[in-house]
Design a protein around this motif. Structure first.
Motif, PDB file in Angstrom:
ATOM      1  N   SER A  19      46.688  66.460 -74.000  1.00  0.00           N
ATOM      2  CA  SER A  19      46.869  65.676 -75.225  1.00  0.00           C
ATOM      3  C   SER A  19      47.118  66.541 -76.447  1.00  0.00           C
ATOM      4  O   SER A  19      47.442  66.023 -77.522  1.00  0.00           O
ATOM      5  CB  SER A  19      45.624  64.813 -75.481  1.00  0.00           C
ATOM      6  OG  SER A  19      45.422  63.895 -74.425  1.00  0.00           O
ATOM      7  N   ASP A 172      45.828  61.336 -71.312  1.00  0.00           N
ATOM      8  CA  ASP A 172      47.146  60.741 -71.481  1.00  0.00           C
ATOM      9  C   ASP A 172      47.285  59.426 -70.718  1.00  0.00           C
ATOM     10  O   ASP A 172      48.386  58.894 -70.578  1.00  0.00           O
ATOM     11  CB  ASP A 172      48.241  61.726 -71.058  1.00  0.00           C
ATOM     12  CG  ASP A 172      47.987  62.340 -69.696  1.00  0.00           C
ATOM     13  OD1 ASP A 172      47.004  61.936 -69.040  1.00  0.00           O
ATOM     14  OD2 ASP A 172      48.753  63.223 -69.279  1.00  0.00           O
ATOM     15  N   SER A 237      43.324  56.521 -73.758  1.00  0.00           N
ATOM     16  CA  SER A 237      44.297  57.566 -74.063  1.00  0.00           C
ATOM     17  C   SER A 237      44.113  58.081 -75.488  1.00  0.00           C
ATOM     18  O   SER A 237      43.600  57.380 -76.365  1.00  0.00           O
ATOM     19  CB  SER A 237      45.725  57.026 -73.898  1.00  0.00           C
ATOM     20  OG  SER A 237      45.970  55.996 -74.842  1.00  0.00           O
TER      21      SER A 237
END
Length: 371
Positions: A19, A172, A237
């Motif tokens: 990320s 993610d 996420s």
């Protein structure tokens, strides 16, 4: 809206390498900045950030195209990358006049009693001062024997260490699915209240960038660990972090399945690799399991393994079944001459330092329900 999010006084947020990094493996300032903007409303005493990314950030400066396999190069990358990672966080949080403080931990810092107290005190003080602790595993010095293994697990331990009300695990993927959503149809699991809600799930693999060590399986394990100790956990996420932290019903919520307990005991129960085994007689099993008593030398019949004082060991019953795990107070080579003997007798023969438990009940967790 989820009221438990809005009322949380302390929140631990964990973000993975995939990320924060670009496809080339270096830190992506835009992605890191977007994360900081999402969590910034909690800064100033409520937020603890567990951040991966140090090794990934160190790849480009060292001229490496992929994550190295050998420990020495991994440690070098972590050493170079950690400073870059914290510098980026300091700049991003500094835009709103928030300060950050780097905290690097190894497993020893939550298992050893004195280290545990020091780590807790330091984190509490940082939060009291309004500083955002940026926590990572101390990859530059950690060896296999003293590793947490992944930052999801570290985040679960930190959530208990700071008595957090909420743990948020970011990656993610926007939640836990009953199948891999990248490979075909999959349904989001919105709530987990017991292990039965996870039956049939298949969750494996690293993030899309290929620079992390944890996939969805590690997040599920960490969420279960945190929930077993009373901490509500959200898995979602990084792109939906702001929504999750304002109480929107995104991601997967793991509700508490057990009472709060000390982080070091949670670590003992879920994350340690036992260095040896202590075989107990029936009376010692009854005392340890049934009465939550300490383990005394008189109840140990034999010892397996090569361990040092302070290492985790398993306590097994006469059938060989593990009933508890604890931190042993003696080296393996000290114990054979102590077995089956009372503490008063040992103190008289060997000195006052032997008038103590083999495993104190404060350093022990049961692996079986008490009877």
């Amino acid at each position: 809206m989820r009221s438990f999010v809005q009322s949380a006084q302390r929140v631990v947020v964990k973000v993975g390498s995939s990320s924060l990094t670009s496809a080339a493996g270096g830190l992506d300032a835009e992605r890191l900045g977007a994360l900081v903007r999402a969590v910034r409303p909690l800064a100033g005493g409520r937020l603890v950030l567990v951040s991966s990314g140090a090794i990934a950030a160190g790849l480009a400066p060292l001229g490496l195209s992929r994550r190295p396999r050998d420990l020495a190069t991994l440690q070098a990358a972590a050493s170079v990358g950690q400073s870059a990672l914290v510098h980026q966080y300091a700049e991003a949080f500094g835009q709103s006049s928030h300060q950050v403080g780097q905290v690097l931990l190894t497993a020893t810092d939550v298992v050893r009693r004195a280290h545990y107290r020091n780590a807790r005190t330091a984190l509490d003080r940082l939060l009291e001062l309004g500083i955002v602790p940026i926590i990572n595993e101390n990859d530059a010095v950690a060896t296999q024997e003293i590793r947490f293994g992944d930052n999801d697990r570290l985040a679960a331990i930190v959530a208990h260490l700071v008595s957090a009300d909420l743990l948020v695990l970011l990656s993610d993927v926007d939640g836990v699915y009953d199948a891999n959503p990248r490979l075909g149809p999959a349904n989001l699991v919105r709530e987990v209240r017991s292990d039965a809600d996870l039956d049939g799930l298949s969750a494996k693999g690293t993030g899309t960038a290929g620079v992390g060590t944890g996939g969805m399986a590690t997040k599920i394990d960490a969420a279960r660990m945190a929930a077993s100790g009373g901490v509500t956990t959200i898995v979602t996420s990084t792109a939906r972090a702001a929504e999750a932290l304002t109480g929107a019903e995104v991601g997967t919520v793991f509700y508490p399945t057990g009472p709060r307990r000390a982080a070091r005991l949670l670590w003992l129960a879920h994350a340690t690799a036992p260095m040896g085994r202590l075989h107990l007689d029936a009376g010692a099993v009854a005392a340890v399991v049934g009465r939550s008593a300490s383990l005394l030398p008189a109840g140990v019949t034999s010892v397996d393994g090569d361990f040092s004082a302070g290492d985790p060991v398993e306590l097994v019953d006469p059938t060989g079944r593990a009933v508890a795990r604890g931190l042993v107070a003696f080296d393996a080579d000290e114990l054979p001459g102590m077995l089956g003997r009372g503490t008063a007798e040992l103190a008289a023969d060997l000195g006052p330092g032997y008038d103590r438990e083999v495993v104190h009940r404060d350093d022990l967790v049961l692996l079986l329900p008490s009877r």
